[in-house]
Each structure stands twice: as C-alpha cells, then as structure tokens.
Design an enzyme around this catalytic site. Structure first.
Site, PDB file in Angstrom:
ATOM      1  N   ARG A 113       0.826  -1.208   0.000  1.00 44.55           N
ATOM      2  CA  ARG A 113       0.000   0.000   0.000  1.00 44.55           C
ATOM      3  C   ARG A 113       0.859   1.255   0.000  1.00 44.55           C
ATOM      4  O   ARG A 113       0.548   2.233  -0.649  1.00 44.55           O
ATOM      5  CB  ARG A 113      -0.924  -0.027   1.223  1.00 44.55           C
ATOM      6  N   TYR A 114       1.942   1.216   0.779  1.00 47.30           N
ATOM      7  CA  TYR A 114       2.834   2.380   0.864  1.00 47.30           C
ATOM      8  C   TYR A 114       4.106   2.052   0.087  1.00 47.30           C
ATOM      9  O   TYR A 114       4.568   0.910   0.100  1.00 47.30           O
ATOM     10  CB  TYR A 114       3.201   2.660   2.328  1.00 47.30           C
ATOM     11  N   ARG A 117       7.206   0.227   1.976  1.00 45.12           N
ATOM     12  CA  ARG A 117       7.009  -0.905   2.886  1.00 45.12           C
ATOM     13  C   ARG A 117       5.889  -1.809   2.392  1.00 45.12           C
ATOM     14  O   ARG A 117       4.948  -1.349   1.753  1.00 45.12           O
ATOM     15  CB  ARG A 117       6.763  -0.442   4.322  1.00 45.12           C
ATOM     16  N   CYS A 126      -4.423 -17.074  13.924  1.00 49.57           N
ATOM     17  CA  CYS A 126      -4.126 -16.248  15.100  1.00 49.57           C
ATOM     18  C   CYS A 126      -4.208 -17.132  16.337  1.00 49.57           C
ATOM     19  O   CYS A 126      -4.784 -18.218  16.293  1.00 49.57           O
ATOM     20  CB  CYS A 126      -5.122 -15.105  15.233  1.00 49.57           C
ATOM     21  N   CYS A 130      -9.960 -11.880  17.878  1.00 50.13           N
ATOM     22  CA  CYS A 130     -10.478 -10.663  18.505  1.00 50.13           C
ATOM     23  C   CYS A 130     -11.781 -10.284  17.815  1.00 50.13           C
ATOM     24  O   CYS A 130     -11.850 -10.282  16.577  1.00 50.13           O
ATOM     25  CB  CYS A 130      -9.463  -9.530  18.347  1.00 50.13           C
ATOM     26  N   CYS A 133     -11.698  -7.584  14.969  1.00 46.88           N
ATOM     27  CA  CYS A 133     -10.621  -7.688  13.966  1.00 46.88           C
ATOM     28  C   CYS A 133     -11.016  -7.104  12.607  1.00 46.88           C
ATOM     29  O   CYS A 133     -12.082  -7.387  12.083  1.00 46.88           O
ATOM     30  CB  CYS A 133     -10.229  -9.147  13.785  1.00 46.88           C
ATOM     31  N   ARG A 135      -9.494  -7.849   9.878  1.00 47.11           N
ATOM     32  CA  ARG A 135      -9.269  -8.854   8.827  1.00 47.11           C
ATOM     33  C   ARG A 135     -10.101 -10.108   9.071  1.00 47.11           C
ATOM     34  O   ARG A 135      -9.715 -11.224   8.712  1.00 47.11           O
ATOM     35  CB  ARG A 135      -7.785  -9.226   8.731  1.00 47.11           C
ATOM     36  N   ASP A 295     -12.059   0.091  12.640  1.00 44.69           N
ATOM     37  CA  ASP A 295     -12.516   0.107  11.245  1.00 44.69           C
ATOM     38  C   ASP A 295     -13.982  -0.301  11.136  1.00 44.69           C
ATOM     39  O   ASP A 295     -14.544  -0.928  12.032  1.00 44.69           O
ATOM     40  CB  ASP A 295     -11.644  -0.854  10.423  1.00 44.69           C
ATOM     41  N   ASP A 332      -7.717   4.362   9.318  1.00 48.05           N
ATOM     42  CA  ASP A 332      -7.365   3.717   8.045  1.00 48.05           C
ATOM     43  C   ASP A 332      -8.523   3.934   7.081  1.00 48.05           C
ATOM     44  O   ASP A 332      -9.647   3.494   7.342  1.00 48.05           O
ATOM     45  CB  ASP A 332      -7.142   2.213   8.287  1.00 48.05           C
ATOM     46  N   LYS A 339      -3.475   5.093   6.122  1.00 52.04           N
ATOM     47  CA  LYS A 339      -3.801   5.722   7.404  1.00 52.04           C
ATOM     48  C   LYS A 339      -3.648   7.234   7.332  1.00 52.04           C
ATOM     49  O   LYS A 339      -2.725   7.738   6.686  1.00 52.04           O
ATOM     50  CB  LYS A 339      -2.838   5.232   8.486  1.00 52.04           C
TER      51      LYS A 339
HETATM   52  S1  SF4 Z   1      -6.740  -8.353  15.641  1.00 49.03           S
HETATM   53 FE1  SF4 Z   1      -7.239  -9.876  14.076  1.00 49.03          FE
HETATM   54  S2  SF4 Z   1      -5.269 -10.375  13.131  1.00 49.03           S
HETATM   55 FE2  SF4 Z   1      -4.821  -9.405  15.116  1.00 49.03          FE
HETATM   56  S3  SF4 Z   1      -4.669 -11.094  16.564  1.00 49.03           S
HETATM   57 FE3  SF4 Z   1      -6.762 -10.351  16.666  1.00 49.03          FE
HETATM   58  S4  SF4 Z   1      -7.855 -11.684  15.228  1.00 49.03           S
HETATM   59 FE4  SF4 Z   1      -5.685 -11.900  14.754  1.00 49.03          FE
END
Ligand code: SF4
Length: 347
Positions: A113-114, A117, A126, A130, A133, A135, A295, A332, A339
């Site tokens: 994206r940048y 990097r 994972c 979370c 999340c 993603r 997000d 973002d 960002k």
């Molecule tokens: S925020 Fe998403 S990518 Fe990061 S540890 Fe939690 S579930 Fe995994």
C-alpha cells in the site's frame, strides 16, 4: 477454570495454543468452572461463529475478572449477539486490502500500500480471534495461509522492488508459526539487500506471552536486519507479571517493542483507562505508537467509538501524560489509501 495441567504445561506456548477454547461447549465448561453463565444460545453462537470463528487461549481467558461484556477482556474475545447486527456502512474488507483498482494486494501473501514498505502475510492463523478484527474476512481460514510458492513469489516481488525498505510480517499472527518457519522467513528477508527494517505485528505477547521464548529471541537476534516487535495491548489488565517478564527478557536482549491499540467502546474508551494503559506500557519499555480508530468491519458497531469521542479523550490526556506516552490517533481510510492522523487543533 480448572485445567488438568502442571506449571510446565501452562508456560508452554504450544500447550496454550492447543488448549484454546474454540467451541461453545468448551466455553460453557470454562465459564461454569468460574461459576458464570453465557448469555448466548446455540443458534446465536453458530450464526456468529459460522461467519467468524472463536479462539481464546487459557492464559487470556484467565485474565477475565467478570464474566460478562463489562469486562474488557471478555468483551474483546467472547462472541456477542451484537455481532449479528450489520449496518449499511460496515464492510467485509473495511480498508480495501483487496481493492484491485488500487493494486494493493499484488500477491496472495503480500499487500503493498505504501511505497517503501509491504505487508507479508505468511499465515492467516491467530492465537485468539479478537471480535473487533479488521481482517475477519481471512483470519482463521486456512485457505489464506501462504504456501511455500506464495512466499517465494513474495520474496521475488520484494527483491524486484528496491523502493521497499521495510517488510512487516502480519496476518493472522506470524508468531503462531513455529521457530523453523519464522527463521526461514527471516533468512530469506535478510538476503534482500535493500530491506532495512523488519517489523513483526503480533498479539502473542498479550494473549500467549509464553511464545516469547529464549529460543525465538535468539532467532530474532540472529537476523542481521533490525527487527521491531509491534505488540497489541488494548487494556491495562492485559499487562501481567508474565507478559512483563517475557517481554522484558526480549527487550533486555536488545529487541525493541512498540504497541498499537484499538479504541474500543466499553473496553478502553475512558481517559483513566488509556492513561493507565499508556503509562504501564512505558513502564515495561514499550512505546505506545498507534491508537487506531476501529474500522468499519461488519458486526462491530457495538465496539466502535465515535471519532469525536476519540478526539475528546486525546484532549483529556494532553498534559496528563508525557508526550512520548501519547500515541498517534489514526484512521485507516476505507478506500485503501492508507492511514491518516486524527488530530485536535490547538493552534
Ligand atoms: S486483531 Fe485480528 S489479526 Fe490481530 S490477533 Fe486479533 S484476530 Fe488476529
């Protein structure tokens, strides 16, 4: 919670990983053992987790003090019926990682994206899942794990783009990989001359700090490029004697850490909590780096904080904390353009 294990197992990151709570009956059993009940029925649980799985390490579960959504750990990790509410502005891919018009994901294992990097995604797995999340669409899905050929294509791409100076290992969580896999990635990256920095984004120091072993520290130190660890603490209750000890062991060997947090409703959206979090991070020598505006991910409205409130919190922190304790508050952009800082105007 009453696990049949000894101290050696509890402190074994692989045991923590293998013993994760991933289904409703285990969650109920863990909560029963803590004399708590779950406000979620089988149908709701299946509706939520068929879209986005659950995963909780025993260690992280042990940080819950109150077994309901008023607890900051519980709220981040236990599925909630609110996740079934999806508003029109929420998206599957909230920051357009996959937007072909932007060409930001040229390869399966790479996001560019940048200019200077790239994100390298060796795994979609994972340690925990979370609930906020960004993603959600890919984490936990094994079809998104990079195969050897995907990684080889990514190394070739990075090698052909000498404007790339930093590679950020992310996912998923790269530290869920075994030592050999991590060593092999680092060896390939250090052979690319124009790479100046490597960063590892990981929540393991928070949810399974036993992963920070001396053996893995040695692998990180063996790499000739500087490696920064970006941890992901969201609440002061996540900073424990264990995480302090494990992180301290790495920092004392010269491995630097920064931290990125997400601003989450009823988790850390108070000046008192953020102040405690940022000061505690500095005490363990971790620089608070980013505070992310959450997000627009589908099913996360109950966890988002309005930007106006985020700005108010930053105003409350100004003057209360040393300048280096205050992270950049960032957003973002949904169109994939990256960002941007969110700032109060003072002058
Ligand atoms: S925020 Fe998403 S990518 Fe990061 S540890 Fe939690 S579930 Fe995994």
């Amino acid at each position: 919670m009453n696990f049949e294990m000894n101290d050696q197992q509890w402190e074994d990151w692989k045991w923590q990983h293998a013993t994760r709570c991933q289904d409703l009956s285990t969650l109920r059993a863990w909560m029963d053992a803590s004399k708590a009940s779950l406000d979620l029925d089988q149908n709701q649980f299946e509706a939520i987790t068929s879209n986005y799985r659950m995963g909780i390490t025993p260690y992280y579960f042990s940080l819950i003090k109150k077994f309901d959504p008023t607890d900051p750990i519980f709220r981040q990790i236990v599925p909630a019926s609110d996740e079934l509410t999806i508003t029109p502005d929420e998206r599957v891919d909230p920051i357009s990682d996959e937007n072909p018009a932007r060409g930001s994901r040229p390869l399966k294992a790479l996001i560019h994206r940048y200019t200077n990097r790239v994100l390298l995604i060796p795994t979609a797995q994972c340690a925990v899942y979370c609930r906020f999340c960004f993603r959600k669409r890919l984490v936990g899905d094994t079809t998104h794990n990079a195969r050897e050929e995907d990684l080889n294509q990514a190394y070739d791409y990075i090698g052909q783009h000498d404007e790339i100076e930093e590679v950020i290992l992310t996912g998923g969580d790269p530290l869920t990989l075994g030592d050999d896999a991590i060593a092999s990635i680092l060896i390939r990256l250090e052979s690319i001359k124009h790479i100046r920095l490597i960063r590892i984004h990981t929540r393991l120091p928070v949810v399974n700090p036993f992963r920070l072993t001396p053996e893995l520290a040695q692998i990180v130190r063996n790499c000739s490029k500087p490696i920064w660890i970006s941890a992901h603490f969201n609440h002061p209750n996540e900073i424990t004697a264990t995480s302090k000890n494990r992180i301290g062991g790495w920092i004392n060997q010269g491995i630097p850490f920064v931290n990125q947090s997400v601003l989450l409703r009823d988790v850390n959206d108070s000046a008192t909590t953020l102040k405690a979090l940022f000061m505690s991070l500095l005490e363990i020598k971790i620089k608070p780096y980013y505070l992310h505006q959450a997000d627009l991910v589908q099913g996360t409205g109950h966890l988002r904080v309005p930007i106006d409130r985020g700005l108010q919190l930053l105003r409350e922190l100004q003057g209360e904390l040393p300048g280096y304790a205050i992270p950049h508050y960032v957003y973002d952009q949904p169109d994939g353009s990256g960002k941007i800082p969110i700032q109060n105007k003072y002058l």
